[in-house]
Motif scaffolding. Structure first.
Motif, PDB file in Angstrom:
ATOM      1  N   ALA A 285       0.985  -1.090   0.043  1.00 20.74           N
ATOM      2  CA  ALA A 285       0.193   0.154  -0.178  1.00 20.74           C
ATOM      3  C   ALA A 285       0.970   1.217   0.082  1.00 20.74           C
ATOM      4  O   ALA A 285       0.382   2.370  -0.695  1.00 20.74           O
ATOM      5  CB  ALA A 285      -0.733   0.122   1.199  1.00 20.74           C
ATOM      6  N   LEU A 305      -4.650   2.261   4.325  1.00 19.69           N
ATOM      7  CA  LEU A 305      -5.017   1.621   2.955  1.00 19.69           C
ATOM      8  C   LEU A 305      -4.923   0.080   2.590  1.00 19.69           C
ATOM      9  O   LEU A 305      -5.713  -0.646   2.101  1.00 19.69           O
ATOM     10  CB  LEU A 305      -4.137   2.457   1.855  1.00 19.69           C
ATOM     11  CG  LEU A 305      -4.342   2.036   0.533  1.00 19.69           C
ATOM     12  CD1 LEU A 305      -5.891   2.191   0.110  1.00 19.69           C
ATOM     13  CD2 LEU A 305      -3.349   2.549  -0.488  1.00 19.69           C
ATOM     14  N   ALA A 306      -3.780  -0.408   3.462  1.00 21.23           N
ATOM     15  CA  ALA A 306      -3.558  -1.753   3.159  1.00 21.23           C
ATOM     16  C   ALA A 306      -4.885  -2.720   3.774  1.00 21.23           C
ATOM     17  O   ALA A 306      -5.557  -3.621   3.324  1.00 21.23           O
ATOM     18  CB  ALA A 306      -2.366  -2.182   4.220  1.00 21.23           C
ATOM     19  N   ARG A 309      -8.018  -2.181   1.540  1.00 16.38           N
ATOM     20  CA  ARG A 309      -7.447  -2.896   0.201  1.00 16.38           C
ATOM     21  C   ARG A 309      -8.008  -4.641   0.431  1.00 16.38           C
ATOM     22  O   ARG A 309      -8.747  -5.035  -0.412  1.00 16.38           O
ATOM     23  CB  ARG A 309      -6.180  -2.970  -0.385  1.00 16.38           C
ATOM     24  CG  ARG A 309      -5.728  -3.883  -1.358  1.00 16.38           C
ATOM     25  CD  ARG A 309      -4.250  -3.736  -1.564  1.00 16.38           C
ATOM     26  NE  ARG A 309      -4.061  -2.442  -2.863  1.00 16.38           N
ATOM     27  CZ  ARG A 309      -3.013  -2.012  -2.969  1.00 16.38           C
ATOM     28  NH1 ARG A 309      -1.837  -2.496  -2.372  1.00 16.38           N
ATOM     29  NH2 ARG A 309      -2.969  -1.244  -3.729  1.00 16.38           N
TER      30      ARG A 309
END
Length: 361
Positions: A285, A305-306, A309
Motif C-alpha cells: 500500500a 489503505l492496506a 484494500r
C-alpha cells in the motif's frame, strides 16, 4: 479581485481558534501555533479505480509542521501546560510524538525530555527531536516500558513537568480536529474512516470529533471506524498484550496501547472493526500511494489503505461508500525503510546519447 486589506491582515485562523468551541481553550490559555492542521483531503482516483471503490480519499496528515498528526494534539497539550505553569515537557515515543513535543516545546520555551526505545526509532524522527533541543534518553527496552517510565516520572517528580503522551486528554482534544476538517471538506461525515492503530489514541479522538460535530449540527451521519494494527503488534486484535511487538511500521510498534479501552469503544459504538495487516500488505500500500497517487507517507500510515484494500478484495466494504484513509505521517520520517524498498540509481555517462541508451528510448 484582491481580498480586502482587513481580510489579508487577519489571514488564516490558527487551528485552536478555528475550532475553539470544541476545545478546552479559555481566555487564559496561551495560543501557540506552528501552522498545524488544514491538511488536504486527497482523492485516490487511481487506487480507488483499481479497487472498484468510487469514493476513496486520503487525509494527508504528513503535511503538519513536524510531519505527522501529532501536532494537532501537541499544540493544545503544550498550550494547556503553559497555562498550568509547567516548565518542562516529557514523553515516551516511537518517534513522531518526540518530534512534535520537541518542536512545540521549543516554540514555548520549555525544556523537553524524551524517553525512547534504543535502536527502534526512525532516523528522521530522532533527528527532529535532537535538532530542536530535546534531551533524548534511550532505554534498553520497548515503547511500552518507556511509557511506564515517563508516567512514573511525571507523577513522582517535584519538577513542574507535563506528560504529553496521548494519556494527556488535551492531546486527544486537539487530534479530533482532523475529523472536523474531513466533515468540512466533504460536507458530511464519511461512511468509513480507516486509520492505523498503535497507541490507539487517534482512532478514539477521531470518533469523538465526528460525534461532536454531529451533535453541534455541523455534519450529518457518523462513520464506521476501521482501525488497522500491524500483524506483529496487534494486541487489540489478539485480545492480549504483546510483549515483544515487531513490525516495519515503527510508529505503531506498540504492544500495550494506552488508549486500548477508548479504541475498542470507538470500534464498537461505530459498528466498525479493528484488524491486523501484514508488513507485506503495508509496504504494498505504501508503494502504491507513492507510485500511483504521488503521496509519500511513512509505512505505518499505509496500514489504513492496506486494510481497506483487503476488505475490498474480500467484498466486505460497500464499493459506493465514501471512505477516508488517514495517512498519519510523512515518508521523510523513515528514510531508511524507503531506501531499502526503492530501485537503485541509473548511472550513465554525461551525454544525451548515454542517458537515452540507459532509459531504453
Amino acid at each position: 479581485m484582491s481580498p480586502p486589506a482587513a481580510e489579508m491582515a487577519r489571514g488564516r485562523p490558527r487551528l485552536a481558534e478555528r475550532y475553539r468551541a470544541f476545545l478546552p481553550i479559555t481566555d487564559a490559555t496561551p495560543l501557540l501555533s506552528l501552522g498545524e492542521g488544514f491538511t488536504p483531503l486527497v482523492r485516490l482516483g487511481r487506487i480507488g479505480g483499481d479497487l472498484g471503490l468510487a469514493h476513496l480519499s486520503a487525509k494527508v496528515e504528513g503535511q503538519n509542521p513536524t510531519g505527522s498528526f501529532k501536532d494537532r494534539g501537541m499544540v493544545v497539550a503544550v498550550s494547556k501546560a503553559l497555562e498550568a505553569g509547567a516548565r518542562a515537557l516529557i514523553c515516551a515515543s516511537t518517534g513522531n510524538t518526540s518530534a512534535s513535543a520537541a518542536a512545540y516545546g521549543a516554540a514555548a520555551g520549555l525544556e523537553v525530555v524524551v524517553v525512547l526505545p534504543r535502536g527502534q526509532i526512525a532516523a528522521g524522527k530522532l533527528l527532529q527531536a535532537q535538532v530542536t533541543g530535546a534531551r533524548v534518553v534511550a532505554v534498553e527496552g520497548n515503547f511500552d516500558q518507556a511509557l511506564r517510565i515517563v508516567r512514573e516520572l511525571a507523577e513522582s517528580t517535584s519538577h513542574p513537568i507535563t506528560l504529553v503522551n496521548s494519556v494527556n486528554p488535551f492531546r486527544l482534544d486537539g487530534q479530533k480536529t482532523a475529523a472536523f476538517e474531513i466533515c468540512d471538506d466533504l460536507g458530511r461525515a464519511p461512511d468509513v474512516l480507516a486509520i492505523p492503530v498503535g497507541n490507539a489514541g487517534n482512532i478514539s479522538a477521531y470518533w469523538a470529533g465526528f460525534r461532536d460535530y454531529r451533535a453541534a449540527g455541523l455534519s450529518a451521519g457518523l462513520p464506521r471506524m476501521f482501525g488497522f494494527q500491524a500483524a506483529g503488534a496487534a494486541p487489540i486484535v489478539l485480545g492480549h498484550r504483546v510483549e515483544a511487538p515487531e513490525t516495519i511500521a515503527s510508529a505503531i510498534r506498540i504492544g500495550d496501547p494506552a488508549s486500548w479501552t477508548k479504541a475498542a469503544a470507538a470500534r464498537d459504538e461505530s459498528g466498525g472493526l479493528i484488524e491486523a495487516v501484514t508488513d507485506d500488505e503495508i509496504l504494498a500500500a505504501w508503494r502504491d500511494l507513492a507510485r500511483l497517487e504521488g503521496i509519500f507517507c511513512e509505512p505505518s500510515s499505509a496500514a489504513s489503505l492496506a486494510g481497506i484494500r483487503r476488505l475490498a478484495a474480500e467484498g466486505r466494504v460497500d464499493r459506493d461508500a465514501t471512505i477516508v484513509c488517514v495517512l498519519t505521517g510523512s515518508g521523510l520520517k523513515d528514510p531508511k525503510t524507503a531506501q531499502e524498498n526503492v530501485s537503485g540509481l541509473l548511472v550513465a555517462d554525461p551525454t544525451a546519447a548515454a542517458v537515452t541508451e540507459i532509459l531504453g528510448w
